[in-house]
Design an enzyme around this catalytic site. Structure first.
Site, PDB file in Angstrom:
ATOM      1  N   LYS A   1      -2.640 -72.408  68.697  1.00 22.56           N
ATOM      2  CA  LYS A   1      -3.517 -73.563  68.501  1.00 22.56           C
ATOM      3  C   LYS A   1      -2.645 -74.789  68.281  1.00 22.56           C
ATOM      4  O   LYS A   1      -1.631 -74.703  67.576  1.00 22.56           O
ATOM      5  CB  LYS A   1      -4.421 -73.301  67.280  1.00 22.56           C
ATOM      6  CG  LYS A   1      -5.422 -74.397  66.989  1.00 22.56           C
ATOM      7  CD  LYS A   1      -6.383 -73.989  65.872  1.00 22.56           C
ATOM      8  CE  LYS A   1      -7.435 -75.065  65.611  1.00 22.56           C
ATOM      9  NZ  LYS A   1      -8.444 -74.652  64.611  1.00 22.56           N
TER      10      LYS A   1
ATOM     11  N   SER B   1     -13.373 -75.073  65.699  1.00 32.27           N
ATOM     12  CA  SER B   1     -12.402 -75.900  66.396  1.00 32.27           C
ATOM     13  C   SER B   1     -11.424 -75.107  67.275  1.00 32.27           C
ATOM     14  O   SER B   1     -10.863 -75.676  68.213  1.00 32.27           O
ATOM     15  CB  SER B   1     -11.605 -76.725  65.393  1.00 32.27           C
ATOM     16  OG  SER B   1     -10.854 -75.887  64.546  1.00 32.27           O
TER      17      SER B   1
ATOM     18  N   SER C   1     -13.888 -72.093  62.021  1.00 32.93           N
ATOM     19  CA  SER C   1     -13.220 -72.430  63.283  1.00 32.93           C
ATOM     20  C   SER C   1     -12.557 -71.283  64.036  1.00 32.93           C
ATOM     21  O   SER C   1     -12.143 -71.476  65.174  1.00 32.93           O
ATOM     22  CB  SER C   1     -12.180 -73.520  63.040  1.00 32.93           C
ATOM     23  OG  SER C   1     -12.810 -74.761  63.083  1.00 32.93           O
TER      24      SER C   1
HETATM   25  N1  GLN Z   1     -17.100 -76.697  62.269  1.00 29.88           N
HETATM   26  C1  GLN Z   1     -16.587 -76.888  60.953  1.00 29.88           C
HETATM   27  C2  GLN Z   1     -16.238 -78.340  60.745  1.00 29.88           C
HETATM   28  O1  GLN Z   1     -16.522 -79.094  61.593  1.00 29.88           O
HETATM   29  C3  GLN Z   1     -15.403 -76.002  60.709  1.00 29.88           C
HETATM   30  C4  GLN Z   1     -14.133 -76.529  61.221  1.00 29.88           C
HETATM   31  C5  GLN Z   1     -12.944 -75.650  60.888  1.00 29.88           C
HETATM   32  O2  GLN Z   1     -13.108 -74.518  60.415  1.00 29.88           O
HETATM   33  N2  GLN Z   1     -11.743 -76.170  61.095  1.00 29.88           N
HETATM   34  O3  GLN Z   1     -15.699 -78.721  59.759  1.00 29.88           O
END
Ligand code: GLN
Length: 488
Positions: free
Chosen positions: A79, A154, A178
């Protein structure tokens, strides 16, 4: 012949050990797939030369009868939130679009030391803020099951790349879902380990009390292999736990008879998507058939998890992101004085969603509102944590959906309000706030043929039980559908 890009890590390792294939060969087929699937926009940076050099070293070791373990010669992606020495690390942002780290993150270093082959850096929402990759400065990644759909986020680049056979596994990170939500959207497996299981050193910080590194792969066993390498104490991260890392693959016995699996009633949302409900019911039945005891439980503070998460995560983000000032690491836009340089650089360098969260976080931390929002959120976080501690006195693990819907279309998401997008994190944020491990695996398909994942949530540092239960569920569900092959 089975396509080499469809193999699990376990299968590939066997072929490498038998000298049926070389790591260079395995790497090359993945590099070709990456080229063929550019339409997915899964990678921000491809590193083919580095990959081939890694693969050659792995083959040379093997020729001498040496190996660095079960991941030696396996092509993976990182990532683009993991700092990689000498390789651009953008966090999918403009402000870091030219950042070349002089150091390597602990987790990616552990994967290097295990002999993996690094294919490149995969897309994410900007600073990991989002659930679709739509906030990436480098454009949205497409879902290999249907190019009109988002892959989730994400860690959407990781999920799409693993699902489409562009890499055998990928690193992800999970602050509020994410790893688990994109795994569900793309029909793959991913685990957010216990908070403190993996070092956060060198992973671009979003919300430090929630961020956790974890693997994404095509099977529970592959995630167990990957996590075994990624986890462990690190003196460079004061929040990583100094606990032994077991061999997570040892617990994949296939036997969960007598295990108690909790089904929290608060997750039965009114009007929950029928396909998600049906998949959850199927998962419960499969675990019952495997000899587990299903227990209805209650996590009474679940409904507060979303607001608490968005207060805590934004507060920490506003603090973490203050380091990007146009002076160090970042792109710069000059100004008449220092303040203007900061302002111009940050205005130019951050996307809308990142700005929204910095503003929200700054607001909840401001003197007049700190107690009303931030302190209160911290208190409720404790209640959510206590809920999990109570149910884990009774059950070994929990089974819940990973996301309230299958993958959404990019067009639909463009019309949604931020708050409605945030609601998609309803099933993942509670475990994040409590710091407990949670794995998402594909269990069924929607009526439209899209994958749907379920989460197995366990006790702190009991990834063993999570893997054991998930492995049984994986075999019983026998989810073997693959996304339609994408050629661009
Ligand atoms: N979708 C969640 C957010 O927007 C989680 C993001 C994440 O786990 N990095 O914060």
């Amino acid at each position: 012949m089975t396509n080499l890009t469809d193999l699990t890590i376990g299968e590939a390792t066997q072929k490498l050990a038998n000298k049926e294939i070389s790591s260079v060969e395995l790497t090359k087929v993945h590099l070709v797939e990456m080229e063929n699937a550019r339409v997915l926009n899964a990678f921000i940076t491809e590193t083919p030369e580095r990959a081939l050099a890694d693969a050659e070293k792995s083959d040379a070791r093997r020729a001498k009868g040496e190996t660095l373990g079960a991941l030696d010669g396996i092509p993976i992606a990182n990532k683009d939130l993991y700092c990689t020495k000498g390789i651009r690390t953008t966090a999918a942002s403009k402000i870091l679009s030219k950042f070349i780290p002089p150091y390597e993150s602990t987790v990616s270093q552990k994967l290097i030391d295990a002999g993996t082959v690094m294919l490149g850096k995969v897309n994410t929402d900007q600073f990991a803020m989002g659930g679709s990759t739509m906030t990436s400065y480098f454009g949205t990644t497409k879902n290999p099951w249907n190019l009109d759909l988002v892959p989730g986020g994400s860690s959407g680049g990781s999920a799409a790349a693993v699902a489409a056979g562009l890499c055998m596994a990928a690193t992800g990170s999970d602050t509020g879902g994410s790893i688990r939500q994109p795994a569900s959207f793309c029909g793959i497996t991913g685990i957010k380990p216990t908070y403190g299981r993996c070092s956060r050193y060198g992973i671009v910080a979003f919300a430090s009390s929630l961020d956790q590194a974890g693997p994404m792969a095509r099977s529970v066993a592959d995630c167990a292999l990957m996590l075994g390498v990624m986890a462990g104490y690190d003196e460079k991260d004061s929040t990583v736990a100094n606990v032994p890392v077991p061999d997570f693959t040892k617990v994949l016995t296939g036997d969960i008879r007598g295990k108690k699996i909790g089904i929290p009633k608060e997750y039965r949302l009114d009007g929950l998507n029928q396909d998600v409900q049906a998949t959850w019911d199927k998962g419960i039945q499969l675990l019952k058939d495997a000899g587990a005891e299903i227990v209805e439980v209650s996590l009474p503070h679940t409904k507060y998890a979303l607001p608490v998460y968005y207060i805590v995560a934004c507060a920490e983000a506003s603090s973490n992101l203050s380091r990007y000032d146009g002076v160090r690491y970042t792109t710069r836009v000059e100004g008449k004085n220092l303040d203007e340089l900061y302002e111009n650089s940050r205005t130019d360098g951050f996307g809308d969603e990142v700005v929204r969260r910095i503003l929200l976080g700054t607001f909840v931390l401001s003197a007049g509102f700190y107690d009303a929002y931030y302190t209160r959120a911290q208190r409720v976080r404790r209640l959510i944590y206590n809920d999990f501690m109570e149910v884990f006195k009774v059950v070994d693990a929990l089974l819940v959906p990973a996301a309230p819907t299958p993958a959404l279309s990019e067009a639909e998401m463009k019309t949604m309000k931020p708050i409605d997008i945030y609601a998609g994190d309803v099933f993942t944020t509670p475990a994040s706030l409590a710091g407990v491990p949670s794995l998402s695996l594909p269990v069924g398909l929607s009526q439209n043929g899209l994958p749907i994942g379920l989460q197995v949530i366990g006790k702190h540092f009991d990834e063993n039980t999570v893997f054991q239960v998930a492995d049984v569920l994986e075999k019983a569900a026998n989810f073997n559908q693959k996304p339609h092959h994408v050629k661009g």
